[in-house]
Each structure stands twice: as C-alpha cells, then as structure tokens.
Enzyme design. Sequence first.
Site, PDB file in Angstrom:
ATOM      1  N   HIS A   1      -4.425  81.729 157.398  1.00 31.04           N
ATOM      2  CA  HIS A   1      -4.039  80.848 158.811  1.00 31.04           C
ATOM      3  C   HIS A   1      -1.987  81.090 158.528  1.00 31.04           C
ATOM      4  O   HIS A   1      -1.417  80.701 157.278  1.00 31.04           O
ATOM      5  CB  HIS A   1      -3.496  79.531 159.409  1.00 31.04           C
ATOM      6  CG  HIS A   1      -3.399  79.576 160.785  1.00 31.04           C
ATOM      7  ND1 HIS A   1      -3.439  80.259 161.485  1.00 31.04           N
ATOM      8  CD2 HIS A   1      -2.351  78.597 160.917  1.00 31.04           C
ATOM      9  CE1 HIS A   1      -2.394  79.683 163.060  1.00 31.04           C
ATOM     10  NE2 HIS A   1      -1.961  78.828 162.000  1.00 31.04           N
TER      11      HIS A   1
ATOM     12  N   GLY B   1      -3.147  94.563 158.874  1.00 33.73           N
ATOM     13  CA  GLY B   1      -4.064  95.048 157.522  1.00 33.73           C
ATOM     14  C   GLY B   1      -2.893  94.491 156.447  1.00 33.73           C
ATOM     15  O   GLY B   1      -3.857  94.703 155.215  1.00 33.73           O
ATOM     16  N   SER B   2      -2.302  94.289 156.339  1.00 33.34           N
ATOM     17  CA  SER B   2      -1.311  93.025 154.998  1.00 33.34           C
ATOM     18  C   SER B   2      -2.471  92.924 153.959  1.00 33.34           C
ATOM     19  O   SER B   2      -2.344  92.932 152.734  1.00 33.34           O
ATOM     20  CB  SER B   2       0.504  93.063 154.806  1.00 33.34           C
ATOM     21  OG  SER B   2      -0.248  92.405 155.802  1.00 33.34           O
ATOM     22  N   ASN B   3      -2.929  92.102 154.373  1.00 32.41           N
ATOM     23  CA  ASN B   3      -3.890  91.418 153.938  1.00 32.41           C
ATOM     24  C   ASN B   3      -4.414  91.858 152.683  1.00 32.41           C
ATOM     25  O   ASN B   3      -5.487  91.487 151.157  1.00 32.41           O
ATOM     26  CB  ASN B   3      -4.298  89.390 155.009  1.00 32.41           C
ATOM     27  CG  ASN B   3      -3.003  88.862 154.594  1.00 32.41           C
ATOM     28  OD1 ASN B   3      -2.663  88.259 153.432  1.00 32.41           O
ATOM     29  ND2 ASN B   3      -2.482  88.246 155.626  1.00 32.41           N
TER      30      ASN B   3
ATOM     31  N   MET C   1      -8.595  88.469 165.157  1.00 35.23           N
ATOM     32  CA  MET C   1      -8.560  87.537 165.676  1.00 35.23           C
ATOM     33  C   MET C   1      -8.960  87.159 166.888  1.00 35.23           C
ATOM     34  O   MET C   1      -9.636  87.157 168.402  1.00 35.23           O
ATOM     35  CB  MET C   1      -7.153  88.406 166.771  1.00 35.23           C
ATOM     36  CG  MET C   1      -6.099  88.893 166.105  1.00 35.23           C
ATOM     37  SD  MET C   1      -5.513  87.443 165.617  1.00 35.23           S
ATOM     38  CE  MET C   1      -4.458  86.958 166.489  1.00 35.23           C
TER      39      MET C   1
HETATM   40  C1  GRF Z   1      -1.379  86.926 158.789  1.00 29.49           C
HETATM   41  O1  GRF Z   1      -0.774  86.438 158.923  1.00 29.49           O
HETATM   42  C2  GRF Z   1      -2.794  86.126 158.998  1.00 29.49           C
HETATM   43  O2  GRF Z   1      -2.641  84.831 158.116  1.00 29.49           O
HETATM   44  C3  GRF Z   1      -3.435  86.054 160.720  1.00 29.49           C
HETATM   45  O3  GRF Z   1      -2.569  87.399 161.025  1.00 29.49           O
HETATM   46  C4  GRF Z   1      -1.827  87.700 160.288  1.00 29.49           C
HETATM   47  C5  GRF Z   1      -2.713  89.324 159.815  1.00 29.49           C
HETATM   48  O4  GRF Z   1      -1.512  89.915 159.187  1.00 29.49           O
HETATM   49  N1  GRF Z   1      -4.737  84.795 160.798  1.00 29.49           N
HETATM   50  P1  GRF Z   1      -2.630  91.393 158.641  1.00 29.49           P
HETATM   51  O5  GRF Z   1      -3.214  91.820 159.425  1.00 29.49           O
HETATM   52  O6  GRF Z   1      -3.054  91.507 157.559  1.00 29.49           O
HETATM   53  O7  GRF Z   1      -1.124  91.938 158.306  1.00 29.49           O
END
Ligand code: GRF
Length: 200
Positions: A109, A11-13, A90
Amino acid sequence: MRIGVLASGRGSNLRALVDARDRGVLAPAELGLVVANRPDAPALEHARAAGLPAVLIEHAAYTDRRSFERAMLDELRAHGVEAVVLAGFMRVLTETFLSAFPRRIINTHPSLLPAFPGLAAPAQAIQHGVKVSGCTIHFVETGVDCGPIIAQRAIEVRPDDDAASLHARIQQLEHVLLPEVTALLAAGRLVCEGRSVRIA
Ligand code: GRF
C-alpha cells in the site's frame, strides 16, 4: 513456495517481483500464477512476457464476490499456489478467499499505514500536508488496508510534490520491499503474534 500474484493495473510491482526472480533474490518464492481481474490490465502482458501463467478472471462477470473469489481459488489451487501477493489488486477480499491462505496473503500500500488507507493514498497524503510518507507491506484481513504491518519504508514529501510524483517515489520503495518480504514469507520467516510481526 509457489506464489500467486493478483493485479488489477499497471503491474510495476509484478515486474519488480519478476526482476527479483531473475536476479535470484526471490527464492525460496517462485512465481506460479498471475491473476488479473481487468482485461486491460498491463500486468497480464507483463506476466506473459515473463513466461508466467496468467489468467483473466473478470469480477464483473460474477454475480457476487464469493463466486468471483472461488473462481480465483480454483485457478490458484490448480497451479499449486500456497501464498498470495496483492500487487495493485483493487478488490476487497472476503473470508471465503482469506481463509484459504491463513496469514499467507500480503498487500503493498502506498502510504505509511494506518495513515491513508483506501484509494488514492498519495493524493490523500498531499492533501493532508504530511511531511513524510512511504509504503507498507501488510498481511491482508477483511477490512481495507488494515492487517498486521510487516514492513514499511519512509521518504520525505517534497514541497513541490504532487500525488503523481510522490506515488512514483513511493513505488521505487515498494519495488525493493515487496520482493524482500515475499522471499521472507516463502521462507516461513514472518511470525505474526497479534498485530505484531517479527522476522524469525
Ligand atoms: C501500488 O502503488 C500499490 O501500493 C497499490 O497499487 C499500486 C499498484 O501499482 N496497492 P502497480 O500496478 O504495481 O504499478
């Protein structure tokens, strides 16, 4: 425009989107709901800590993809969501889900698509020996990581990089680019003509 965020993992994004909201640079996008499909997804905790509605919809609890997707759609609609950001989600989505938000679902991605779609993209990039990699934000279609490309950022691959160090630097790019593109999406500024996306 109210955004739903789908996440499966760290969940860093999602945190980057929340930070952007807090700094006032996500507008006109608002974060309306976070959906996670795994009970152990830290994204759920991040969402709740940020004061966002968050629901767990476990794909494993459904007999087929469509009923799982319908359950997500019900929650998203109940929260007034009009566009969706996949932030480390995912699961492949079918037309059942995609047709509910035409050209309003984006994904991030960790490679320069069309190179290295699918799982473990940074590891694929290292394995292949590429000198440049990066991140791609794209519209979602039914195939894996194949929709029209909205934005990309590149970095050099260092000789001593492994998959983890490369992914960490790519994520720094994603954390800037994903909120920027989300704001553009919400503002209606992403114009898609065939495979070509321009910013109006
Ligand atoms: C990210 O690197 C994104 O590009 C890919 O999955 C990863 C998710 O990272 N689809 P996070 O869970 O947001 O840290």
